[in-house]
Enzyme design. Structure first.
Site, short mmCIF file in Angstrom:
data_model
loop_
_atom_site.label_atom_id
_atom_site.label_comp_id
_atom_site.label_asym_id
_atom_site.label_seq_id
_atom_site.Cartn_x
_atom_site.Cartn_y
_atom_site.Cartn_z
N GLU A 195 -6.99 -2.23 2.07
CA GLU A 195 -6.11 -2.52 0.94
C GLU A 195 -5.35 -3.80 1.27
O GLU A 195 -4.39 -3.77 2.06
CB GLU A 195 -5.17 -1.35 0.67
CG GLU A 195 -5.88 -0.06 0.29
CD GLU A 195 -6.67 -0.18 -0.99
OE1 GLU A 195 -6.35 -1.07 -1.81
OE2 GLU A 195 -7.63 0.59 -1.17
N CYS A 245 1.93 -6.76 -2.76
CA CYS A 245 0.59 -7.35 -2.70
C CYS A 245 -0.02 -7.60 -4.06
O CYS A 245 -0.93 -8.43 -4.20
CB CYS A 245 -0.33 -6.47 -1.86
SG CYS A 245 -0.51 -4.79 -2.50
#
Length: 529
Positions: free
Chosen positions: A224, A258
């Protein structure tokens, strides 16, 4: 800071790590974590341990990142607890054997099914920006799937890591689940061990190290990562909504998210309006300034502060909003930077800021915006499209990304049960909700062939030459194509009559009449009913 006392952060001895992994592997082989009742009970105990250490988590997140109470609860504590409740409520159903669809009749006789087996011993490496959510979240999925787990929280959020270790040790079986603390030496030692899956959240650079280490043992990985995520704004977008929604996504956790946008590609005719609306929204969000707000986070450490400052110092753009900094307090104000159309290689575009920087690049039209977005990052974690439905549909069709939000900033990433993950160099694999269970589960195909079928199976045994066994075998399972040599689908005569092979108005009318006639015949046949 409050008077809440927090546990100290202690590095795990690297010499101890191999024995920890060995212990967890022995536990997994013993099948202790297999029963769903055991998994559910462990997750329930974890839930209440989080509740019991709530004040410590709030204090830890305030010390590590200056997170406000609202964000701490919504994005960390409550999020994690909701995940536990959802997993425990659905786990029994998810873990059941599954009947596969579209199985040929002859193959149904061997009772084909898909069994949900745990993978084994899992390593979860968390991230600093949402230390509770991004550490406990994957671990919850791994526990639900029946694995044993080593959790390695980020050392960059040491207070949160220490509290998480305390929570795990107070609630979870130590022979099944262990928290390992440390930095590069400890992480390197962990990566040298044999795992059944590694789940990593963090930077692309570190992900390459993780993937290379995993490849030595052919260990599967879920990565991720982040991404230079573009937001595309057309003339038809509502600038007030654009400003509020993108400012929200870029000021959460001081931009250390993110999936927040890395840049805004805005039609040049609306740029000035967008800047004005961003200024209005910033004053609404932080009436006394972001620096004086309990709701605005700090940058995690001096190294990250210096990196972001260097990006801003190197930009060719003009600061039109914000720009103040304080290294001692690790504070960077939300900063809007206006670039020129020629600045596609600017430091704010080619790098991921992971901070509260908001570069705006004017574009001539939507086609140019899509082209620039693909040039900056072919596979970002998110794409954010603002405009009419036709325009946003065009953006989705013309770009790739892990996920996308239409007329909003990363909303797709905050729905707890929606699968979340990247594509290409923004990551691999998905988790959250049921996807978390599936992420750590092997879907094992199983059949069971009864003895009475032996006469039917004789067709598969030699000798074959000089027999008609191939013809018999094909009758049992060879599918006939429903298309011709030109790739057109074949249709039956009845279907052709009903459609007359066309959608023209005249033939459509005939088709309707034909259907009406069939209806009359059916009513007569059924006695007028």
């Amino acid at each position: 800071m409050t008077s809440v006392k927090l546990p100290d952060f202690h590095h795990t001895s690297v010499e101890e790590i191999p024995s920890i992994v060995s212990r967890l592997r022995k536990t997994f082989i013993s099948q202790k974590t297999r029963p769903t009742d055991f998994r559910i009970k462990q997750l329930r105990k974890l839930y209440w341990a989080i509740a019991d250490h709530e004040k410590e988590l709030v204090e830890a997140l305030a010390r590590d990142l200056h997170k406000g109470a609202f964000e701490t609860f919504t994005a960390e504590i409550n999020w994690t607890q909701n995940d536990i409740v959802f997993q425990t409520q659905n786990l029994e159903r998810w873990a059941r054997d599954e009947k596969p669809a579209d199985i040929a009749f002859t193959n149904r006789l061997v009772s084909p099914r898909i069994r949900k087996d745990p993978l084994g011993v899992i390593l979860v490496i968390g991230a600093f920006n949402f230390p509770v959510n991004l550490s406990f979240g994957p671990m919850i999925g791994a526990i639900a799937a029946g694995n044993t787990v080593v959790l390695k929280p980020s050392e960059q959020s040491p207070n949160s890591a220490a509290v998480m270790q305390k929570i795990m040790e107070s609630a979870l079986d130590p022979d099944c689940y262990v928290c390992v603390q440390g930095a590069i030496p400890e992480t390197s030692t962990l990566l040298e061990q044999r795992w059944d899956k590694i789940f990593f959240t963090g930077s692309e650079r570190t992900a390459k190290v993780v993937a290379q280490a995993a490849a030595k043992n052919l260990t599967p990985v879920a990565l991720e990562l982040g991404g230079r995520n573009p937001a595309i704004v057309t003339k038809k977008a509502d600038m007030r909504l654009v400003a509020r929604r993108l400012l929200w996504s870029k000021t959460m956790n001081a931009g250390q998210v993110c999936i927040s946008q890395n840049c805004i590609l805005a039609d040049k005719d609306v740029v000035s309006t967008l800047v004005k609306e961003l200024e209005v929204a910033l004053k609404e969000f932080y009436p006394n300034g972001a620096k004086n707000s309990d709701d605005f986070s700090k940058i995690v450490n001096e190294r990250s502060f210096d990196r972001i400052k260097k990006m801003l110092d190197s930009t060719k753009g003009r600061i039109v909003l914000g720009g103040s900094m304080d290294r001692d307090q690790l504070f960077i104000e939300p900063t809007v930077v206006l670039l020129s159309e020629k600045d596609k290689d600017d430091s704010l575009l080619v790098e991921e800021s992971f901070g509260p920087l908001i570069p705006i690049l004017p574009v001539d039209d939507l086609d140019q915006a899509i082209a620039v977005a693909n040039e900056l990052h072919e596979t970002p974690l998110g794409v954010y499209a603002f405009g009419s439905k036709a325009e946003t549909d065009k953006i989705l069709a013309g770009t790739r990304s892990g996920g996308a939000s239409i007329n909003d900033g990363f909303f797709h990433g905050i729905i707890p049960n929606l699968p979340f993950g990247g594509v290409g160099d923004s990551g691999t694999g998905v988790y959250r909700g049921k996807a978390s269970f599936d992420c750590f589960t092997h879907h094992r195909s199983i059949t069971s062939t009864p003895g009475w079928m032996e006469s039917l199976l004789a067709v598969r045994y030699p000798p074959f030459a000089g027999t008609n066994k191939l013809q018999q075998f094909n009758k049992m399972g060879l599918l006939k194509p429903d298309f011709d040599r030109e790739g057109n689908r074949k249709v039956g005569m009845l279907w052709w009559l009903l459609t007359l092979g066309s959608g023209s108005a005249s033939r459509g009318a005939f088709r309707a009449a034909l259907l009406a006639g069939i209806s009359v015949v059916l009513k007569m046949y059924l006695g007028g009913k």
